[in-house]
Design a protein around this motif. Sequence first.
Motif, PDB file in Angstrom:
ATOM      1  N   UNK A  16       0.895  -1.329  -0.063  1.00 23.11           N
ATOM      2  CA  UNK A  16      -0.165   0.442   0.318  1.00 23.11           C
ATOM      3  C   UNK A  16       1.316   1.418  -0.424  1.00 23.11           C
ATOM      4  N   UNK A  17       0.402   1.690  -1.110  1.00 20.37           N
ATOM      5  CA  UNK A  17       0.994   3.062  -0.745  1.00 20.37           C
ATOM      6  C   UNK A  17       2.711   3.408  -2.155  1.00 20.37           C
ATOM      7  N   UNK A  18       2.776   2.176  -2.512  1.00 23.91           N
ATOM      8  CA  UNK A  18       3.650   2.014  -3.705  1.00 23.91           C
ATOM      9  C   UNK A  18       2.965   1.876  -4.659  1.00 23.91           C
ATOM     10  N   UNK A  19       3.935   2.315  -5.810  1.00 26.58           N
ATOM     11  CA  UNK A  19       3.151   1.292  -7.287  1.00 26.58           C
ATOM     12  C   UNK A  19       4.596   1.052  -8.200  1.00 26.58           C
ATOM     13  N   UNK A  20       4.606   0.000  -9.282  1.00 27.46           N
ATOM     14  CA  UNK A  20       5.405  -0.196 -10.146  1.00 27.46           C
ATOM     15  C   UNK A  20       5.283   0.701 -11.477  1.00 27.46           C
ATOM     16  N   UNK A  21       6.005   1.128 -11.963  1.00 27.80           N
ATOM     17  CA  UNK A  21       6.344   1.294 -13.493  1.00 27.80           C
ATOM     18  C   UNK A  21       6.810   0.495 -14.480  1.00 27.80           C
ATOM     19  N   UNK A  22       6.011   0.589 -15.283  1.00 30.41           N
ATOM     20  CA  UNK A  22       6.632  -0.046 -16.714  1.00 30.41           C
ATOM     21  C   UNK A  22       7.164   1.050 -17.235  1.00 30.41           C
ATOM     22  N   UNK A  23       7.338   0.103 -19.299  1.00 31.56           N
ATOM     23  CA  UNK A  23       8.239   0.315 -19.920  1.00 31.56           C
ATOM     24  C   UNK A  23       8.069   1.795 -20.223  1.00 31.56           C
ATOM     25  N   UNK A 125      11.665   7.879   0.096  1.00 27.43           N
ATOM     26  CA  UNK A 125       9.989   7.424   1.113  1.00 27.43           C
ATOM     27  C   UNK A 125      10.160   8.100   1.438  1.00 27.43           C
ATOM     28  N   UNK A 126       8.804   8.136   2.544  1.00 28.11           N
ATOM     29  CA  UNK A 126       7.760   9.127   3.674  1.00 28.11           C
ATOM     30  C   UNK A 126       7.085   7.476   3.680  1.00 28.11           C
ATOM     31  N   UNK A 127       7.062   7.408   5.435  1.00 27.67           N
ATOM     32  CA  UNK A 127       6.178   7.041   5.752  1.00 27.67           C
ATOM     33  C   UNK A 127       5.034   7.370   6.861  1.00 27.67           C
ATOM     34  N   UNK A 128       4.173   7.596   5.683  1.00 28.89           N
ATOM     35  CA  UNK A 128       3.073   8.816   5.481  1.00 28.89           C
ATOM     36  C   UNK A 128       1.794   7.731   5.312  1.00 28.89           C
ATOM     37  N   UNK A 129       0.339   8.853   5.873  1.00 30.24           N
ATOM     38  CA  UNK A 129      -0.630   7.625   5.480  1.00 30.24           C
ATOM     39  C   UNK A 129      -0.393   7.675   3.993  1.00 30.24           C
ATOM     40  N   UNK A 130      -0.737   6.998   2.942  1.00 29.43           N
ATOM     41  CA  UNK A 130      -1.192   7.470   1.292  1.00 29.43           C
ATOM     42  C   UNK A 130      -1.897   7.693   0.877  1.00 29.43           C
ATOM     43  N   UNK A 131      -2.282   8.212   0.221  1.00 31.27           N
ATOM     44  CA  UNK A 131      -4.011   8.821  -0.574  1.00 31.27           C
ATOM     45  C   UNK A 131      -4.329   8.805  -2.064  1.00 31.27           C
ATOM     46  N   UNK A 132      -4.647   9.898  -2.138  1.00 35.85           N
ATOM     47  CA  UNK A 132      -5.249   9.171  -4.261  1.00 35.85           C
ATOM     48  C   UNK A 132      -3.648  10.401  -4.923  1.00 35.85           C
ATOM     49  N   UNK A 133      -2.845  10.081  -5.039  1.00 34.93           N
ATOM     50  CA  UNK A 133      -1.574  10.318  -5.654  1.00 34.93           C
ATOM     51  C   UNK A 133      -0.713  10.877  -5.205  1.00 34.93           C
ATOM     52  N   UNK A 134      -1.003  10.291  -3.764  1.00 38.41           N
ATOM     53  CA  UNK A 134      -0.125  10.244  -3.095  1.00 38.41           C
ATOM     54  C   UNK A 134       0.826   8.994  -2.374  1.00 38.41           C
ATOM     55  N   UNK A 135       1.985   9.146  -2.775  1.00 35.69           N
ATOM     56  CA  UNK A 135       2.631   7.521  -3.045  1.00 35.69           C
ATOM     57  C   UNK A 135       3.796   7.963  -1.311  1.00 35.69           C
TER      58      UNK A 135
END
Length: 493
Positions: A16-23, A125-135
Amino acid sequence: MAKDKKQPRPKAETPKGFRDYFGQDVTERRDMLDRIAQVYHRNGFDPLETSAVETVEALGKFLPDVDRPNAGVFAWQEEAVPGGGTAGDWLALRYDLTAPLARVAAQYRNDLPSPYRRFAMGPVWRNEKPGPGRFRQFYQCDADTVGSASVAADAEICGMLADALEAVGIDRGDYLVRINNRKVLNGVLEAAQVREDQAEDVLRQIDKFDKVGREGVLALLTTGRLDDSGARIDGVGLSEAQAGPVLAFLEAKGADNAATLDNLSAAVGGSAIGAEGVDELRQIAAMLAAMGVAEDRAVIDPAVVRGLGYYTGPVFEAELTFEILDEKGRKRQFGSVAGGGRYDGLVERFTGQKVPATGVSIGVDRLLAALRAKGLAGAQVAGPVVVTVMDRDRMSDYQSMAADLRAAGIRAEVYLGNPKNFGNQLKYADKRGAPVAIIQGGDEAERGVVQVKDLILGAKIAAEASVEEWKSQPAQTEVARADLVAEVRRIIG
């Protein structure tokens, strides 16, 4: 005996709060950062890469005063392992790129040139609460000068920021670098006779100027106001006379830099620190003009108040002025994509000596989103030419074709799946975004030829052309094996 319970399968999901980046995402970001790096390099800045992990002491300015120093950062304690650090030491993923720079400037101060210009790009990296557009992991792109107290360093950063925005495709008129100075605000607070214990509260209210306007800020500085829900917000407790210089500061923007500076001089009154700040802004404006950075690119603007609690002198931000449609179809201005300023106290934490520094940080994901909104990014990245496999025993021939294409600077690959179903190979090529497929069966090999299939043209013909047009404009041609590279280059050129 009881059988061991089968271990549950791990979930294939991103934390949660992370994402994958593709080509496509990776390529667009890299291209954008490469253009920015060229601007920074041209201005004499050197690249710097630091470890993703720092000691908690190096990141200490970000951490709250709690027993376990991991709020806001991803931190852990060292264990007694061979080759590791001292057991009990705290380590953390870097929170930004500025704290590592301060550590580097202190650690290598006898080896680095002074002033030291550097730029850095990478994830934080920030150990904060994620949200829409906030990773919780995102990219930053920083440029800083450490060791120069001259406002020429600030002017250089502002001019370079404008150049960087244009280098990635933002047109003049679609952005503005806005510049202010913390010393001017200090002078305003002095002129308003604001007590030291009131200063932070005043700063917070000033930051709301864009949202609540003049009357709203006046109420917040004095007796308070009701918010939209009807709840009472206490005021700072200034008198209206005290609030006067603060409001004059917020409304000092004039028709040009000269008028703005005159208004700021009036707002700071007889404050020496305020006058010093106005003079620094005057110097920056003059140097930007000498650098060819006109006021439609960078301008003195007292409305820049974010970060004034952290910065010690000039402060600046880059704002994109064009409009986009939000998720509800409403027009809104895109807003800020970069910010920075002078922070003369950071390196002092390590050395005990004042070390002046100034810099800017670009929000990489936000700037990339702006380029996409303007249609300046997001174009489909061409996939590789796919060499299909008609005969497993002739894999060396197919690898030779791919090697010839690569040697000519053409991206190419050999299909390495099960070649039994040729239709699946073309489906694979389509999924890869391949512009061309190469086909050579046994008959073609004996005759020394290959079939070159233009997949982009083929798709267009299939969607638009009549049978007669399809017959007159075939998307697949036969050429000599020796002409393979030339034909592919003709198609994709």
